[in-house]
Motif scaffolding. Sequence first.
Motif, PDB file in Angstrom:
ATOM      1  N   THR A  27       0.837  -1.328   0.071  1.00  0.00           N
ATOM      2  CA  THR A  27       0.053   0.129   0.112  1.00  0.00           C
ATOM      3  C   THR A  27       0.909   1.211   0.108  1.00  0.00           C
ATOM      4  O   THR A  27       1.984   1.253   0.321  1.00  0.00           O
ATOM      5  CB  THR A  27      -1.061  -0.064   1.277  1.00  0.00           C
ATOM      6  N   PRO A  28       0.377   2.380  -0.304  1.00  0.00           N
ATOM      7  CA  PRO A  28       1.229   3.615  -0.269  1.00  0.00           C
ATOM      8  C   PRO A  28       1.635   4.000   1.149  1.00  0.00           C
ATOM      9  O   PRO A  28       2.765   4.238   1.170  1.00  0.00           O
ATOM     10  CB  PRO A  28       0.091   4.709  -0.710  1.00  0.00           C
ATOM     11  N   GLN A  29       1.107   3.619   2.248  1.00  0.00           N
ATOM     12  CA  GLN A  29       1.536   3.887   3.502  1.00  0.00           C
ATOM     13  C   GLN A  29       2.685   2.947   3.936  1.00  0.00           C
ATOM     14  O   GLN A  29       3.534   3.145   4.431  1.00  0.00           O
ATOM     15  CB  GLN A  29       0.274   3.811   4.642  1.00  0.00           C
ATOM     16  N   GLU A  30       2.503   1.802   3.295  1.00  0.00           N
ATOM     17  CA  GLU A  30       3.550   0.848   3.680  1.00  0.00           C
ATOM     18  C   GLU A  30       4.990   1.052   2.891  1.00  0.00           C
ATOM     19  O   GLU A  30       6.099   0.964   3.291  1.00  0.00           O
ATOM     20  CB  GLU A  30       3.331  -0.837   3.213  1.00  0.00           C
ATOM     21  N   TYR A  31       4.748   1.505   1.630  1.00  0.00           N
ATOM     22  CA  TYR A  31       5.850   2.436   0.985  1.00  0.00           C
ATOM     23  C   TYR A  31       6.595   3.308   1.704  1.00  0.00           C
ATOM     24  O   TYR A  31       7.684   3.135   1.921  1.00  0.00           O
ATOM     25  CB  TYR A  31       5.403   2.648  -0.398  1.00  0.00           C
ATOM     26  N   VAL A  32       5.780   4.119   2.111  1.00  0.00           N
ATOM     27  CA  VAL A  32       6.244   5.349   2.930  1.00  0.00           C
ATOM     28  C   VAL A  32       7.004   4.677   4.176  1.00  0.00           C
ATOM     29  O   VAL A  32       8.361   5.059   4.548  1.00  0.00           O
ATOM     30  CB  VAL A  32       5.154   6.166   3.442  1.00  0.00           C
ATOM     31  N   GLU A  33       6.378   3.626   4.960  1.00  0.00           N
ATOM     32  CA  GLU A  33       7.033   3.053   5.929  1.00  0.00           C
ATOM     33  C   GLU A  33       8.567   2.380   5.406  1.00  0.00           C
ATOM     34  O   GLU A  33       9.505   2.402   6.177  1.00  0.00           O
ATOM     35  CB  GLU A  33       6.137   2.063   6.780  1.00  0.00           C
ATOM     36  N   GLU A  34       8.472   1.743   4.481  1.00  0.00           N
ATOM     37  CA  GLU A  34       9.559   1.245   4.028  1.00  0.00           C
ATOM     38  C   GLU A  34      10.736   1.928   3.533  1.00  0.00           C
ATOM     39  O   GLU A  34      12.010   1.984   3.777  1.00  0.00           O
ATOM     40  CB  GLU A  34       9.437   0.255   2.751  1.00  0.00           C
ATOM     41  N   VAL A  35      10.478   3.272   2.882  1.00  0.00           N
ATOM     42  CA  VAL A  35      11.178   4.362   2.641  1.00  0.00           C
ATOM     43  C   VAL A  35      11.997   4.753   4.067  1.00  0.00           C
ATOM     44  O   VAL A  35      13.165   4.934   3.980  1.00  0.00           O
ATOM     45  CB  VAL A  35      10.615   5.233   1.730  1.00  0.00           C
ATOM     46  N   LEU A  36      11.049   5.163   5.000  1.00  0.00           N
ATOM     47  CA  LEU A  36      11.722   5.692   6.004  1.00  0.00           C
ATOM     48  C   LEU A  36      12.379   4.701   7.023  1.00  0.00           C
ATOM     49  O   LEU A  36      13.498   5.025   7.506  1.00  0.00           O
ATOM     50  CB  LEU A  36      10.404   6.268   7.103  1.00  0.00           C
ATOM     51  N   ARG A  37      12.067   3.345   6.976  1.00  0.00           N
ATOM     52  CA  ARG A  37      12.914   2.231   7.473  1.00  0.00           C
ATOM     53  C   ARG A  37      14.462   2.118   7.043  1.00  0.00           C
ATOM     54  O   ARG A  37      15.206   2.062   7.553  1.00  0.00           O
ATOM     55  CB  ARG A  37      12.037   0.827   7.652  1.00  0.00           C
TER      56      ARG A  37
END
Length: 100
Positions: free
Chosen positions: A2-12
Motif C-alpha cells: 500500500t502507499p502507506q507501507e511504501y512510506v514506512e519502507e522508505v523511512l525504515r
Amino acid sequence: MTPQEYVEEVLRLVESIPEGKVMSYGAIADALADSSGRNSPRQVGTIMARQGGGVPWHRVVTGAGRMPPGNEQEARQRLLSEGVPLKGEHVDMARAGWLP
C-alpha cells in the motif's frame, strides 16, 4: 504494498543508512522497487520532504551528491560531523555511497 507501507519502507531504509554513508533518492527507489510502480526518486523525495524529519534525512542526497534542497547548510554540517567525504559542495558518492 500500500502507499502507506511504501512510506514506512522508505523511512525504515533511511533509518538503516549507517553514519558516515549516504544513499541517493534513486538508490532508495531502486532498493525498494516492486510491481507497485512507486519506485521513482521523485516519490522518495516527496516522502522525505513530508515525513522524513524523524529519520537521518541528511543522509539522502541526489545521485550527483547534492544536499537536500532547502536544507543544504544543515545537511552539510551533519554529514561533515559524521565524516562523510565531500568534493567541493557535493558528497563524494564513490566513497560515501551505501547500498543495503
